[in-house]
Write a protein that holds these residues in place. Structure first.
Motif, PDB file in Angstrom:
ATOM      1  N   ILE A 116       0.676  -1.170   0.064  1.00  0.00           N
ATOM      2  CA  ILE A 116      -0.064  -0.157   0.112  1.00  0.00           C
ATOM      3  C   ILE A 116       0.685   1.249   0.001  1.00  0.00           C
ATOM      4  CG2 ILE A 116      -1.717   1.377   1.279  1.00  0.00           C
ATOM      5  CD1 ILE A 116      -3.077  -1.449   2.187  1.00  0.00           C
ATOM      6  N   GLY A 117       1.749   1.190   0.865  1.00  0.00           N
ATOM      7  CA  GLY A 117       2.917   2.288   0.694  1.00  0.00           C
ATOM      8  C   GLY A 117       3.652   2.682  -0.470  1.00  0.00           C
ATOM      9  N   TRP A 146      -6.100 -13.125   6.917  1.00  0.00           N
ATOM     10  CA  TRP A 146      -6.167 -12.660   5.690  1.00  0.00           C
ATOM     11  C   TRP A 146      -7.632 -11.861   5.412  1.00  0.00           C
ATOM     12  CZ3 TRP A 146      -4.401 -12.786   0.674  1.00  0.00           C
ATOM     13  CH2 TRP A 146      -3.278 -13.274   0.722  1.00  0.00           C
ATOM     14  N   ALA A 147      -8.509 -12.247   6.223  1.00  0.00           N
ATOM     15  CA  ALA A 147      -9.528 -11.148   6.625  1.00  0.00           C
ATOM     16  C   ALA A 147      -9.096 -10.002   6.793  1.00  0.00           C
ATOM     17  CB  ALA A 147     -10.332 -11.454   7.501  1.00  0.00           C
ATOM     18  N   ASP A 148      -8.518  -9.567   7.778  1.00  0.00           N
ATOM     19  CA  ASP A 148      -7.713  -8.252   8.218  1.00  0.00           C
ATOM     20  C   ASP A 148      -6.971  -7.618   7.037  1.00  0.00           C
ATOM     21  OD1 ASP A 148      -6.807  -6.322  10.181  1.00  0.00           O
ATOM     22  OD2 ASP A 148      -4.827  -7.293   9.643  1.00  0.00           O
ATOM     23  N   ARG A 151      -9.128  -6.580   3.971  1.00  0.00           N
ATOM     24  CA  ARG A 151      -9.840  -5.342   4.485  1.00  0.00           C
ATOM     25  C   ARG A 151      -8.882  -4.041   4.247  1.00  0.00           C
ATOM     26  NH1 ARG A 151     -12.484  -8.610   8.425  1.00  0.00           N
ATOM     27  NH2 ARG A 151     -11.129  -7.772   9.630  1.00  0.00           N
ATOM     28  N   LEU A 152      -7.703  -4.354   4.816  1.00  0.00           N
ATOM     29  CA  LEU A 152      -6.652  -3.325   4.623  1.00  0.00           C
ATOM     30  C   LEU A 152      -6.332  -3.002   3.071  1.00  0.00           C
ATOM     31  CD1 LEU A 152      -4.545  -1.540   5.900  1.00  0.00           C
ATOM     32  CD2 LEU A 152      -2.945  -3.562   5.820  1.00  0.00           C
ATOM     33  N   GLY A 197     -13.947  -7.002   0.898  1.00  0.00           N
ATOM     34  CA  GLY A 197     -13.863  -5.639   0.304  1.00  0.00           C
ATOM     35  C   GLY A 197     -13.376  -5.380  -1.080  1.00  0.00           C
ATOM     36  N   VAL A 198     -12.446  -6.591  -1.398  1.00  0.00           N
ATOM     37  CA  VAL A 198     -11.730  -6.494  -2.661  1.00  0.00           C
ATOM     38  C   VAL A 198     -12.664  -7.233  -3.811  1.00  0.00           C
ATOM     39  CG1 VAL A 198      -9.594  -7.524  -4.029  1.00  0.00           C
ATOM     40  CG2 VAL A 198      -9.539  -6.682  -1.714  1.00  0.00           C
ATOM     41  N   ARG A 199     -12.865  -6.115  -4.711  1.00  0.00           N
ATOM     42  CA  ARG A 199     -13.801  -6.484  -5.655  1.00  0.00           C
ATOM     43  C   ARG A 199     -13.208  -7.131  -7.178  1.00  0.00           C
ATOM     44  NH1 ARG A 199     -17.269  -6.595  -1.744  1.00  0.00           N
ATOM     45  NH2 ARG A 199     -17.962  -4.589  -1.229  1.00  0.00           N
TER      46      ARG A 199
END
Length: 442
Positions: A116-117, A146-148, A151-152, A197-199
Motif C-alpha cells: 500500500i505504501g 487474511w480477513a484483516d 480489508r486493509l 472488500g476486494v472486488r
C-alpha cells in the motif's frame, strides 16, 4: 492501475498474458528482471516474488542472511527501504505493465502494508492456499490474518487504485489434488476476498494430468464464478504444471506448450509460465524470458489452429458437479465465509490429499486412472453423498500403495520426458528457444 482490466483488455484483443514467477534479492537484479519481462516478445505482466523469510515473517533470520550476504529466494519487500523499491520500479510499472506481488504468506499484513505504501495494487494468495501447503500456521489464525489484510488492501480504492487479488486455490499442493477441490477452493477464496472488500479478483487453476479433464475443470471454474461472484471483474489464470517437472529441455517445453494450449482452448486470460530449468534450480532472467516468449508463440499457434474458439465442454461435467457440491456445503456452514472455511476443514468437507498440515483431516486420497484423470481413491467426509456410480464420488474407496503413489507423482514427468510426448505438434510449429551458455544460477 487496474490489473484485471489490463489482463481482460489484452485477452479480448487476442493475446494470452504471460507471467513469470520471478524474484531476486538485489534491487538492481530485480529491476533487470522486470525490464527484461517488459521487453519480452510477448504480452506480459511483471512479478515481484518475495523470499521465504519475508513470507514467514522471520525477521531475525532475514536480517542475519542479509548481514552475511547469503542469497535469498526472492525479493525482501518489507526489508528494503520503500525508496529503494520505488527506484527499482520507477519507469517500469505503469498502465501498460502492471506488477503483481507474489509471496506465499499466511501472516501477510506486513506485506500488504508495504504494498500500500508503494502503491502496488495486485497480489495473490488466500487463507487456505497460503496456509495449508506452506507451513504450520493454524488455519483459524490464517483466516483472521487474511480477513484483516484483505480489508486493509481494499482501502487502496480510497487512493484511487483498484486492489486485485488472485486466489492461489487452484494450485494448493500442486499435484495429485483432484480438479474439483482445486476449483472449489479457488472460488471460495474469491468469494472470501469479495466479502472483505476486494472486488477485482482472478481465479487460478494448475494444469494437472489429463488435458480433457483440465478443460472441464476450467469450464467448471468459469461457470461457478459466473454464478456466484457478485461482480464481473474477474479472469482465469492457468499455471503450468506445479508438480514434479520434466527434467529434459524438450520435456519442459512440451509441458509449457501444453499449458499454453490449455489456456487458449479453455479461454483463460493469463498463464504463469515455468522454465526449462524448473526441475534443477531457480531460473535465470534469460530462462524466464525464453519461457515467456515460447509460451506466447505456442498460444498464438494454437489460436491460429482453432480460430480462437474455446473448446466445447459439457457444462454439467463431473468436475462441476463435485466442485459445486463442495462450494455449496461450505457456504451453508456459516454466513461468514472465513468461519465456514475453518469449520469445513474441521468437518472434513474440505480435505486435501497428502497434505500434512495439522488442520487438514488427511482422510482423502487420490490416484491417476488409466485415462490419466485424477480421481478420488478415498473421498473421506467430502460432501458428495454416498453410493453413486463411482464417477469420482464417494462410495468406491481404493487403496493407494506407496509404489502407486510414487508412480503417480512421477506420471507427468515421465510422460513429457519420453521420446515422443504431448504437444509435439506445437513443438514442430514453434522453434525451441536457443539459450546462450548460462551460469549454474543462484
Amino acid at each position: 492501475m487496474d490489473f484485471d482490466a489490463f489482463v481482460r483488455r489484452r485477452a479480448s484483443a487476442g493475446a494470452l498474458v504471460v507471467q513469470p514467477r520471478m524474484g531476486f534479492m538485489d534491487p538492481e537484479a530485480m529491476r533487470a528482471g522486470l525490464a527484461a519481462t517488459r521487453a519480452a516478445d510477448a504480452t506480459t505482466v511483471g512479478t515481484l516474488t518475495l523470499d521465504s523469510y519475508t513470507r514467514l515473517r522471520d525477521e531475525a533470520a532475514l536480517a542475519t542472511a542479509l548481514a552475511e550476504g547469503r542469497p535469498l529466494n526472492g525479493y525482501p519487500l518489507t526489508t528494503h527501504p520503500p525508496e529503494v523499491t520505488a527506484r527499482m520500479l520507477a519507469g517500469l510499472r505503469g498502465p501498460d505493465f502492471p506488477v503483481q506481488v507474489r509471496h506465499g504468506s499466511a501472516v501477510p499484513r506486513h506485506i500488504f502494508e508495504s504494498m500500500i505504501g508503494l502503491g502496488l495494487s495486485a497480489s495473490e494468495g488466500g487463507p487456505i492456499s497460503y496456509c495449508l501447503p506452506y507451513g504450520r500456521t493454524p488455519l483459524a489464525q490464517s483466516v483472521r490474518n487474511w480477513a484483516d489484510s484483505t480489508r486493509l488492501f481494499a482501502t487502496l480504492r480510497e487512493r484511487g487504485a483498484q486492489p486485485h487479488l488472485e486466489s492461489f486455490g487452484g494450485c494448493l499442493l500442486g499435484q495429485l489434488c483432484p480438479p474439483s477441490l482445486l476449483v472449489a477452493v479457488s472460488v471460495l477464496e474469491a468469494l472470501f476476498f469479495h466479502q472483505h472488500g476486494v472486488r477485482s479478483v482472478s481465479v487460478s487453476y494448475a494444469q494437472q494430468t489429463n488435458a480433457t479433464q483440465d478443460r472441464e475443470a476450467v469450464a467448471a471454474l468459469r461457470r461457478l464464478c459466473a454464478e456466484l461472484l457478485p461482480e464481473p471483474s474477474w479472469h482465469v489464470v492457468i499455471y503450468a504444471y506445479m508438480g514434479l517437472y520434466p527434467v529434459t529441455p524438450r520435456g519442459a517445453y512440451r509441458m509449457l506448450a501444453s499449458a499454453a494450449e490449455l489456456a487458449v482452448r479453455s479461454g483463460a486470460e493469463r498463464l504463469i509460465v515455468k522454465t526449462v530449468a524448473e526441475s534443477m534450480r531457480i531460473p535465470t532472467v534469460e530462462e524466464n524470458v525464453a519461457a515467456l516468449e515460447f509460451a506466447a508463440a505456442a498460444a498464438d499457434t494454437v489460436r491460429g489452429w482453432t480460430g480462437g474458439e474455446v473448446a466445447e465442454v459439457d457444462a454439467d461435467n463431473e468436475v462441476y458437479r463435485e466442485a459445486a457440491a463442495l462450494v455449496d456445503a461450505v457456504r451453508d456452514l456459516h454466513p461468514d465465509l472465513g468461519t465456514a472455511l475453518a469449520e469445513a476443514f474441521t468437518k472434513g468437507y474440505l480435505d486435501i490429499p497428502y497434505c500434512l498440515h495439522p488442520d487438514n483431516q488427511g482422510r482423502t486420497r487420490s490416484y491417476i486412472d488409466e485415462e490419466g484423470r485424477l480421481r478420488w481413491a478415498d473421498s473421506g467426509d467430502l460432501p458428495f453423498g454416498r453410493g453413486g456410480d463411482g464417477g469420482g464420488l464417494a462410495g468406491r474407496a481404493r487403496t493407494v500403495t506407496s509404489a502407486a503413489l510414487h508412480a503417480d507423482l512421477h506420471h507427468v514427468r515421465y510422460a513429457y520426458d519420453a521420446d515422443e510426448g504431448p504437444a509435439d505438434d506445437i513443438l514442430a510449429a514453434v522453434a525451441l528457444p536457443a539459450l546462450p551458455a548460462l551460469p549454474p544460477g543462484p
